[in-house]
Design an enzyme around this catalytic site. Sequence first.
Site, PDB file in Angstrom:
ATOM      1  N   LYS A 180    -115.265   1.200  -4.881  1.00 41.03           N
ATOM      2  CA  LYS A 180    -115.814   2.256  -4.011  1.00 41.03           C
ATOM      3  C   LYS A 180    -116.568   1.571  -2.869  1.00 41.03           C
ATOM      4  CE  LYS A 180    -118.103   6.749  -4.562  1.00 41.03           C
ATOM      5  NZ  LYS A 180    -117.134   7.578  -3.871  1.00 41.03           N
TER       6      LYS A 180
HETATM    7  N1  PMP Z   1    -111.319   9.495  -4.857  1.00 38.59           N
HETATM    8  C1  PMP Z   1    -112.164   9.296  -3.839  1.00 38.59           C
HETATM    9  C2  PMP Z   1    -111.624   8.788  -2.550  1.00 38.59           C
HETATM   10  C3  PMP Z   1    -113.537   9.558  -3.984  1.00 38.59           C
HETATM   11  O1  PMP Z   1    -114.384   9.358  -2.971  1.00 38.59           O
HETATM   12  C4  PMP Z   1    -114.001  10.049  -5.217  1.00 38.59           C
HETATM   13  C5  PMP Z   1    -115.478  10.344  -5.402  1.00 38.59           C
HETATM   14  N2  PMP Z   1    -116.152   9.226  -5.869  1.00 38.59           N
HETATM   15  C6  PMP Z   1    -113.083  10.250  -6.257  1.00 38.59           C
HETATM   16  C7  PMP Z   1    -111.749   9.958  -6.039  1.00 38.59           C
HETATM   17  C8  PMP Z   1    -113.525  10.759  -7.595  1.00 38.59           C
HETATM   18  O2  PMP Z   1    -114.315   9.822  -8.244  1.00 38.59           O
HETATM   19  P1  PMP Z   1    -115.408  10.228  -9.325  1.00 38.59           P
HETATM   20  O3  PMP Z   1    -114.757  11.206 -10.236  1.00 38.59           O
HETATM   21  O4  PMP Z   1    -115.729   8.951  -9.997  1.00 38.59           O
HETATM   22  O5  PMP Z   1    -116.547  10.815  -8.584  1.00 38.59           O
END
Ligand code: PMP
Length: 296
Positions: free
Chosen positions: A150
């Site tokens: 991320k």
């Molecule tokens: N894809 C992207 C591009 C995101 O920004 C997020 C949010 N973090 C997610 C998927 C979903 O991730 P999570 O369930 O860990 O929040």
Amino acid sequence: MQTLWHNGRFVDWEQANTHVLTHGLHYGAGVFEGIRAYPTDQGSAIFRLDDHFKRFAYSASVLKMTLPYSTAELIDATCELCRRGQITSGYIRPVAFYGAGTLGVHPKKNPVDVAIAILPWGKYLPAGKLAVKTSNYIRIHPRSTITDAKISGHYVNSILALQEIDSTDYHEILLLDANGNVAESSSSNIFIVKDNVLFTPPAETILPGITRKTVFTIAEKNKLTAKEKLLTLDDIYSADEAFFCGTAVEITPFHSLDDKSIGNGETGPITNQMISIYQDMVHGKLPEFKNYLTYV
Ligand code: PMP
């Protein structure tokens, strides 16, 4: 006065400043998390806090960033911030980035800054019928970057795609990969339901979310089949149900893609079941999932 945690200290909101020559600001060399806290019968609780900080550490390692704080220290700081702010629900944003030092692209000699903020945060996507458009941009390519980290710079791809739907009636965008298969939205993963089976794209070009993992767990415990599968746009157009999942969007159904109605245009029964179980889970109403919650 609202408090933030910055480089090991609790500081007032206005005092949490950084230099304009911060490396991460110029080149996107930062990592972050989005985490939610919810009210429960036993006070405020943070959902899957350990998993989020594990991913935070992984994302930092991808950028060869040495975090000056351990995961345990960051978790303690987050809980203390919640207590100090008397937070019952909200969105927690840890961020780490290469700070001011040299301005060369490689951040070899730059210090690492770490901060944690907590913000009030309601529904991320609007309630009601959600209209989605396929983006003209493709999702970041796994040979251009490491997609399961991320990393702040990745979000330029999301921003450009979202700007395509400015001044339109669409609420969210869907990005495809370089082969034309479905990837994810600007900030969430996607599931469809077809003949009572849940499908989601494999973890190749996406950020495979913690909520996506939770959806698989909910499916398994409720005798639903959930599978990874390469999905085409036609799979989405002809799905019975479709929803996005992510920490911010939680589980949010969408009802049309590129002006084509999905299913009967209503939120389907499996999506409704998912929403209801997810909400019960994050609010501490399901004893079997209490290990996902950190009570502050
Ligand atoms: N894809 C992207 C591009 C995101 O920004 C997020 C949010 N973090 C997610 C998927 C979903 O991730 P999570 O369930 O860990 O929040």
